[in-house]
Structure formats: structure tokens, C-alpha cells
Design a protein around this motif. Sequence first.
Motif, PDB file in Angstrom:
ATOM      1  N   PRO A 210       0.813  -1.226   0.000  1.00  0.00           N
ATOM      2  CA  PRO A 210       0.000   0.000   0.000  1.00  0.00           C
ATOM      3  C   PRO A 210       0.845   1.275   0.000  1.00  0.00           C
ATOM      4  O   PRO A 210       0.477   2.268  -0.624  1.00  0.00           O
ATOM      5  CB  PRO A 210      -0.827  -0.133   1.280  1.00  0.00           C
ATOM      6  CG  PRO A 210      -0.987  -1.610   1.460  1.00  0.00           C
ATOM      7  CD  PRO A 210       0.336  -2.181   1.038  1.00  0.00           C
TER       8      PRO A 210
ATOM      9  N   PHE B 139      -5.392  -7.500  -3.557  1.00  0.00           N
ATOM     10  CA  PHE B 139      -5.801  -6.220  -4.102  1.00  0.00           C
ATOM     11  C   PHE B 139      -6.883  -6.352  -5.175  1.00  0.00           C
ATOM     12  O   PHE B 139      -7.617  -5.408  -5.431  1.00  0.00           O
ATOM     13  CB  PHE B 139      -4.580  -5.478  -4.674  1.00  0.00           C
ATOM     14  CG  PHE B 139      -3.582  -5.113  -3.623  1.00  0.00           C
ATOM     15  CD1 PHE B 139      -3.723  -3.964  -2.879  1.00  0.00           C
ATOM     16  CD2 PHE B 139      -2.499  -5.945  -3.355  1.00  0.00           C
ATOM     17  CE1 PHE B 139      -2.807  -3.626  -1.896  1.00  0.00           C
ATOM     18  CE2 PHE B 139      -1.571  -5.619  -2.386  1.00  0.00           C
ATOM     19  CZ  PHE B 139      -1.721  -4.453  -1.642  1.00  0.00           C
TER      20      PHE B 139
ATOM     21  N   ASN C 295      -6.198   0.558  -7.672  1.00  0.00           N
ATOM     22  CA  ASN C 295      -4.765   0.446  -7.396  1.00  0.00           C
ATOM     23  C   ASN C 295      -3.970   0.256  -8.678  1.00  0.00           C
ATOM     24  O   ASN C 295      -3.133  -0.631  -8.790  1.00  0.00           O
ATOM     25  CB  ASN C 295      -4.495  -0.729  -6.446  1.00  0.00           C
ATOM     26  CG  ASN C 295      -4.944  -0.418  -5.044  1.00  0.00           C
ATOM     27  OD1 ASN C 295      -4.862   0.717  -4.610  1.00  0.00           O
ATOM     28  ND2 ASN C 295      -5.443  -1.410  -4.339  1.00  0.00           N
TER      29      ASN C 295
ATOM     30  N   CYS D 202      -0.733 -10.713  -4.397  1.00  0.00           N
ATOM     31  CA  CYS D 202      -1.172  -9.370  -4.767  1.00  0.00           C
ATOM     32  C   CYS D 202      -2.495  -9.410  -5.509  1.00  0.00           C
ATOM     33  O   CYS D 202      -3.387  -8.588  -5.273  1.00  0.00           O
ATOM     34  CB  CYS D 202      -0.116  -8.678  -5.632  1.00  0.00           C
ATOM     35  SG  CYS D 202       1.267  -8.001  -4.699  1.00  0.00           S
TER      36      CYS D 202
ATOM     37  N   VAL E  89      -0.084  -4.815  -9.264  1.00  0.00           N
ATOM     38  CA  VAL E  89       0.805  -3.919  -8.530  1.00  0.00           C
ATOM     39  C   VAL E  89       2.122  -3.738  -9.262  1.00  0.00           C
ATOM     40  O   VAL E  89       2.554  -2.622  -9.505  1.00  0.00           O
ATOM     41  CB  VAL E  89       1.065  -4.461  -7.111  1.00  0.00           C
ATOM     42  CG1 VAL E  89       2.120  -3.626  -6.404  1.00  0.00           C
ATOM     43  CG2 VAL E  89      -0.226  -4.487  -6.306  1.00  0.00           C
TER      44      VAL E  89
ATOM     45  N   ASN F 211      -9.819  -2.035  -8.539  1.00  0.00           N
ATOM     46  CA  ASN F 211     -10.003  -1.506  -7.186  1.00  0.00           C
ATOM     47  C   ASN F 211      -9.303  -0.164  -6.987  1.00  0.00           C
ATOM     48  O   ASN F 211      -9.078   0.257  -5.867  1.00  0.00           O
ATOM     49  CB  ASN F 211      -9.467  -2.509  -6.158  1.00  0.00           C
ATOM     50  CG  ASN F 211      -8.004  -2.829  -6.385  1.00  0.00           C
ATOM     51  OD1 ASN F 211      -7.392  -2.318  -7.320  1.00  0.00           O
ATOM     52  ND2 ASN F 211      -7.438  -3.662  -5.535  1.00  0.00           N
TER      53      ASN F 211
END
Length: 425
Positions: free
Chosen positions: A176, A211, A217, A207, A231, A215
Motif C-alpha cells: 500500500p 488487491f 490500485n 497481490c 501492482v 479496485n
Amino acid sequence: MSQSSNRFAGFQCSMFNAQCSMHTPANYPPTHHSPTCHNMPSSRHAVLDRGINLLDTAPWYGHGISEIVVGYALDTILSDDRDGFDPPEPERRPRNGSLPRSDLIVQTKIGRYESDPSNQFDFSHETTLRSVRRSLRRMNCGYIDVLQLHDPEFLLGMPAASAETGMEILMTETIPALLECKRRGWARGLGITGYPLEVQHEILIRCRKHFGRNNGNDVNDGDDDNGMAVVFDQSLVYCHCNLHDMSLFLDRSFSIVSDKRTLHGDDISSSDDDGENTMTTTTTTTTTTKVSFAQFCKRTDVNLMCAAPLSMGLLTLSGPPSWHPASPSLKEACVEASQLCQRSDDDISSLAVLFALSQREVGCTLIGMKNKKEVDAAADLAGRFRDVDFDDDDDDDNDDDDDDDDDDGGSSSFPSSTDGNGEMC
């Protein structure tokens, strides 16, 4: 020169680049005039004269010295623009170079810091953010091109915490924080580094589960249901793509899950004036396939980068340092190979670099070079691939997951001439 996978996080990098590791000197921290900064001319020469466009550093390298020296070198290489972002600190040194910031890729790391074992690793959210701000200040940059998670296998293996506890820290604090750095504009891409391929694989899998997709990210858009690059844009591995270890391609123990959707249409008679309507149903089939880590990265859009083509000194004339973890039998075999090369008027280091650069699946190889002579030796070796088309016969990525013929053992484009000299790290 180009290789099929040397584009990552929106950047194009040359096939070999510089890894800026160094030891901590007595006069810490260094200044522009410190003896430690003798590497600066080598960096200028590498970037401006020999086509290197990526510098790899880390807080762990020299425990801060590497980032400081890289920063001083960048002051003489880059033009004095604003980088497109405001730095997180008001202090900013002037630059007197001519190269636009956008022409150079700078990557550094978080997670590993001091030589003292009690302070060597820290993957907490607060320390990660603080480390990135410090790196930006040291290198006098407004942003980092690729910010990497450094050697997370040590967190998972720490005696004070179980592997699951370490993984929880990564998922709830470290990653994060990395995503926050990206949102703030401090980093443009994210990477993961480490020696055990299975640890990187597990983190990439976790991940996706933790995640998810869509979302907020920075999830990759598209139809790739394997989207492990939720990520991470990049994977940096070391010592798995060289003359004695090709497990990056040969170890086919990494699971990849594929979802295939099949559409089924059934004609259903209707009494409506419009005639017949068609009802369509979808069936999803999930399959798990074992592939190599190189295949895994390719199929999940994680760009692959390799370091240590000389296996941390094993494949050199002088041999490895005393702390090298290789087995006695491997060290002996490398000595014999080096002697065999000498009898043929060849240099094992040159052969090792050529072999690493010839792997089509690896977009960029990092080489540690401590002076202009080693920069020139590496650049001359890379120059032998100038007329090689690494995209020729490249897979179109539409093969079935159970095909075993892509990436199997690695494919290479090895130039016929293998003489040369130089002893890079």
C-alpha cells in the motif's frame, strides 16, 4: 539493438544497464569532492557516450552512498528542468547537464537499509514513505521511474515472524505504501526484486488475491484474467540466467491460473412481432498450468530484468569473494571453466555477459561496472547484438497455456565471436 521485452512501466531501456552498488567509505556522507565520487565520470561516460539509459541503485548499496553518488552524477548529466513533478522537499540542487530527465530511467528500492542486522530490514508503511522521500532528495529527482521492493524473502524468513506474518506486512503496509508513492507521483512504475523465484511468484499471486482487479490500485485494463501485474510492472531476478544456472527458464514449477470463457447461443422461439430472440450463456473454465518463471512473467505482463550475469564473481578470472554462498563443487567447476577459456584465449567474463545478453526473454541485463574500462568492455560486448532482431520469431502470446515449446530452456541469439576482455561485477 532491441529486445522483445525491454519495455516496462512505459519506458524503453537498452539491453544492458548499470547497477550502481558500492561500499560505505570512511568519510560518510560523501560530497562532490569526496574520493567516493570517483565513480561519477564513469556514470557520465556510460550514459552520455555508451548508450546506457537506466541506472539501478538502492539505499542498501553502500548504505546510502550509491544513491548520493548517483545524485551527484545526475547533476552533471541531466538538464535543469522540473522533471514534471515537484519534489517532496523544498531543497533542490541546480543541474548543469544537457540530457532531459525523460531520457533516463532511474530505479531504486525500499525495504533493505543498514549493515546492522537489527536495522537492516524495515518494510513498514511509514519507513517506506520516508525512504522514498530520502531517495528523491539524495538523487535530486522529482520522481523515480521504477520503485522496487527489495529482497522481501528476508522479511518472510525473519526469525521473529512467520512467513504468513511477513506476507501480511507486505500486503497491508509495504505494498500500500508503494501504491501511495505511485499515486503521489513519486514513482511511475513498481518492481520486485529477490533471489528465490518462488518468493516473487508467491507475492505476485498474493497481490492479485489481496488487491484484486478494478479496485483503484492502478490495475491493468484489458482482457487478461491472469492480470498479476495489478501492482508490479517489473521483476528483477539475479543469478538465475547465467552459464551455470538457467532455472529462470528450466524450473517449470510455477503455477499460472487461466480462465477461459465460452459463449453458448440458443435460439428460442418468441411470439413477439420481432420474430426470434437469441439467449446467450457463458461458461468459465479455470485451468492451472505449471510454467517457468520467465513464462509466468511473460503471460502476466510482468517485465523481466536480470542482474549478476557473472554470478557475483563466480564467472570471473579472479573468482568470487570469500563470502560467496556457492558450493565448493560449483566454485571448483567455475575455476576449471575459467582456465579452459584462458587456454583458448577467451575470457569467461565476456562469454558470460554475451550469454546473458543473448536471452530473448530478458529485456534488460544489469551489470555492475566500476570504471570507464569496464563500461567500455560491456558496451562493446552489447554492440555485437546491434544487428540482431530480438523480435524475430517472437511468440504472439496466443498459444494455449499447455504448450511447452515457448520459453522452454530460454531462446537466445548468441553472436558467433566470443573473444574479449573485461571483468565486470
